[in-house]
Design a protein around this motif. Structure first.
Motif, short mmCIF file in Angstrom:
data_model
loop_
_atom_site.label_atom_id
_atom_site.label_comp_id
_atom_site.label_asym_id
_atom_site.label_seq_id
_atom_site.Cartn_x
_atom_site.Cartn_y
_atom_site.Cartn_z
N LYS A 214 43.70 21.96 -1.90
CA LYS A 214 44.68 21.50 -2.90
C LYS A 214 44.31 21.99 -4.29
O LYS A 214 45.18 22.49 -5.03
CB LYS A 214 44.73 19.97 -2.88
CG LYS A 214 45.66 19.36 -3.92
CD LYS A 214 45.52 17.83 -3.93
CE LYS A 214 44.16 17.40 -4.43
NZ LYS A 214 43.98 15.94 -4.41
N LYS A 215 43.05 21.85 -4.66
CA LYS A 215 42.63 22.22 -6.01
C LYS A 215 42.73 23.71 -6.26
O LYS A 215 43.04 24.15 -7.37
CB LYS A 215 41.20 21.73 -6.26
CG LYS A 215 41.08 20.22 -6.42
CD LYS A 215 39.65 19.82 -6.70
CE LYS A 215 39.54 18.32 -6.97
NZ LYS A 215 38.14 17.90 -7.22
N GLU A 216 42.47 24.52 -5.26
CA GLU A 216 42.40 25.97 -5.47
C GLU A 216 43.70 26.71 -5.15
O GLU A 216 43.95 27.78 -5.71
CB GLU A 216 41.25 26.55 -4.64
CG GLU A 216 39.88 26.03 -5.08
CD GLU A 216 38.72 26.82 -4.47
OE1 GLU A 216 38.95 27.97 -4.02
OE2 GLU A 216 37.60 26.27 -4.43
N LEU A 217 44.51 26.15 -4.25
CA LEU A 217 45.67 26.90 -3.79
C LEU A 217 47.02 26.26 -4.06
O LEU A 217 48.05 26.95 -3.99
CB LEU A 217 45.58 27.14 -2.27
CG LEU A 217 44.44 28.00 -1.73
CD1 LEU A 217 44.62 28.18 -0.22
CD2 LEU A 217 44.34 29.35 -2.41
N SER A 218 47.07 24.97 -4.35
CA SER A 218 48.36 24.26 -4.35
C SER A 218 49.33 24.81 -5.39
O SER A 218 48.97 25.13 -6.51
CB SER A 218 48.15 22.77 -4.57
OG SER A 218 47.55 22.52 -5.82
N THR A 219 50.58 24.90 -4.97
CA THR A 219 51.69 25.29 -5.84
C THR A 219 52.91 24.50 -5.41
O THR A 219 53.12 24.25 -4.21
CB THR A 219 51.97 26.80 -5.78
OG1 THR A 219 53.14 27.09 -6.55
CG2 THR A 219 52.17 27.28 -4.36
N ILE A 248 44.14 30.46 4.84
CA ILE A 248 45.34 29.72 4.45
C ILE A 248 45.76 30.22 3.07
O ILE A 248 44.92 30.63 2.25
CB ILE A 248 45.09 28.19 4.44
CG1 ILE A 248 46.41 27.44 4.24
CG2 ILE A 248 44.04 27.80 3.42
CD1 ILE A 248 46.30 25.93 4.45
N THR A 249 47.06 30.20 2.80
CA THR A 249 47.59 30.74 1.55
C THR A 249 48.26 29.66 0.70
O THR A 249 48.58 28.57 1.18
CB THR A 249 48.63 31.85 1.84
OG1 THR A 249 49.79 31.25 2.43
CG2 THR A 249 48.05 32.90 2.77
N CYS A 254 52.16 25.07 -0.25
CA CYS A 254 53.45 24.65 -0.82
C CYS A 254 54.33 24.04 0.26
O CYS A 254 54.97 23.00 0.06
CB CYS A 254 54.14 25.85 -1.46
SG CYS A 254 55.75 25.49 -2.20
N ASP A 255 54.35 24.67 1.42
CA ASP A 255 55.14 24.17 2.54
C ASP A 255 54.60 22.82 3.03
O ASP A 255 55.37 21.93 3.41
CB ASP A 255 55.11 25.20 3.68
CG ASP A 255 56.12 24.90 4.77
OD1 ASP A 255 57.21 24.38 4.45
OD2 ASP A 255 55.82 25.16 5.95
N ALA A 256 53.29 22.67 2.98
CA ALA A 256 52.64 21.44 3.46
C ALA A 256 52.99 20.23 2.59
O ALA A 256 53.18 19.12 3.11
CB ALA A 256 51.13 21.63 3.51
N ILE A 297 48.55 20.83 -10.28
CA ILE A 297 49.22 21.59 -9.23
C ILE A 297 50.10 22.65 -9.87
O ILE A 297 50.97 22.35 -10.69
CB ILE A 297 50.08 20.66 -8.33
CG1 ILE A 297 49.18 19.70 -7.55
CG2 ILE A 297 50.95 21.48 -7.37
CD1 ILE A 297 49.94 18.70 -6.72
N SER A 298 49.85 23.86 -9.53
CA SER A 298 50.57 24.99 -10.14
C SER A 298 52.07 24.84 -9.95
O SER A 298 52.54 24.50 -8.86
CB SER A 298 50.08 26.30 -9.52
OG SER A 298 50.76 27.40 -10.06
#
Length: 344
Positions: A214-219, A248-249, A254-256, A297-298
């Motif tokens: 979450k911290k590194e990838l979430s958008t 994981i991307t 984002c979808d999650a 969150i981006s």
């Protein structure tokens, strides 16, 4: 000289505490800085009930502890679920920062907007090391910590996304006019990621891994391939029950979390729908303040802005806004007099 020294230590003991589900922050009013930022975790020996570790050291033991010790997260959804563990955790944090002192501090504890009477009583009982304890709503503290003067007859709106809860509030003249507290926040996003990785990628991961993702990838919005970050994650394969790693991307994350984010936006629309017309006009001019860990969150500010057509502003230190804003109440006599207080 002795009296001056006593007064110095008395003045120095004014603390604002953001008692969060994920982290506890202490803001020292006189030092004008965050003096503690630790995970809300405590480890106790099951036989002796003694504290083994708190904060970062305790969090490192999550999922790795032997049966002889218990790793506890004593707060859930922004409120206390284990009063004894919370009391011991806060006492350990207080000693960690200030040592042992004969002078008890005045403390403001920042709480979710919709806490119950029982939950408020638990908060009062959680801190033995305080001379006076005040309770202030996190939404009210957050907007003040973002630099907004809520004493004016002017409407302001805040969305504070913590670990266990999100507070959405419209304020004017120091008071909350309309508000809503929902259990969609950082921990829910972690759960969403765990579920997605299990169901879509056939991998079991733990809460700490989900939080890191979450911290590194979430958008909050789908991003182009050039901005679609990747991370290698490790866990236990569902099909073969063996350790496994995969990639994981950001767009998968984002979808999650998209359903939870949509529910959050829906709650924002609900609060705006109850706003008095004159204050609604102010909010159009002033925009909405977005604080808390969720503000990181981006593209979340863009998602909210796109959906409700009002500018969204994120302060420079959104994680600190609640703790910093809580301390401002010490200087606002009118506001302080309206807060619930317990004398020890």
């Amino acid at each position: 000289m002795f009296n001056k020294l006593i007064n110095f230590f008395r003045i120095k003991k004014q603390i604002s505490i953001d008692l969060g589900t994920s982290n506890v922050l202490f803001y020292d009013k006189q030092a004008k800085k965050i003096v503690l930022n630790e995970p809300s975790v405590i480890v106790k020996d099951k036989k002796t009930d003694k504290v083994v570790a708190v904060g970062k050291e305790a969090r490192e033991m999550l999922g790795k502890n032997p049966k002889s010790i218990e790793v506890i997260k004593p707060l859930k959804d922004g409120v206390i679920s284990d009063i004894d563990s919370t009391r011991k955790m806060l006492s350990a944090f207080m000693k960690q920062v200030y040592g042992v002192s004969p002078f008890k501090p005045e403390v403001i504890i920042c709480v979710p907007i919709e806490v119950t009477t029982v939950e408020r009583r638990a908060l009062f009982d959680a801190l033995d090391d305080a001379k006076r304890i005040f309770l202030i709503e996190e939404g009210r503290a957050a907007v003040m910590g973002a630099g907004v003067n809520i004493s004016n007859p002017n409407g302001n709106m805040v969305i504070d996304i913590g670990g266990g809860s999100t507070d959405i509030a419209i304020l004017s003249l120091d008071e909350i006019v309309v508000s809503k507290s929902i259990r969609i926040a950082g921990n829910k996003f972690d759960d969403d990621i765990v579920k997605y990785v299990k169901e879509k990628l056939y991998l079991n991961i733990g809460d700490r891994t989900a939080e890191k993702i979450k911290k590194e990838l979430s958008t909050a919005l789908t991003v182009p391939s050039s901005e679609n970050k990747e991370m290698v994650i490790k866990g236990l394969g569902i099909n073969n029950k063996k350790p496994k790693e995969l990639t994981i991307t950001s767009n998968q994350v984002c979808d999650a979390i998209k359903d939870s984010l949509n529910d959050l936006v829906g709650a924002v629309k609900e609060v705006l729908g109850k706003c008095p017309p004159e204050l609604a006009s102010d909010i159009l001019d002033n925009g909405i303040v977005l604080t808390g860990g969720g503000a990181l969150i981006s593209n979340l500010d863009k998602l909210i802005q796109n959906e409700i057509k009002i500018d969204v502003h994120v302060p420079n230190a959104p994680l600190d806004s609640v703790a910093v804003g809580g301390s401002y109440a010490f200087d606002n006599k009118h506001l302080l007099n309206t807060l619930l207080v317990k004398e020890n």
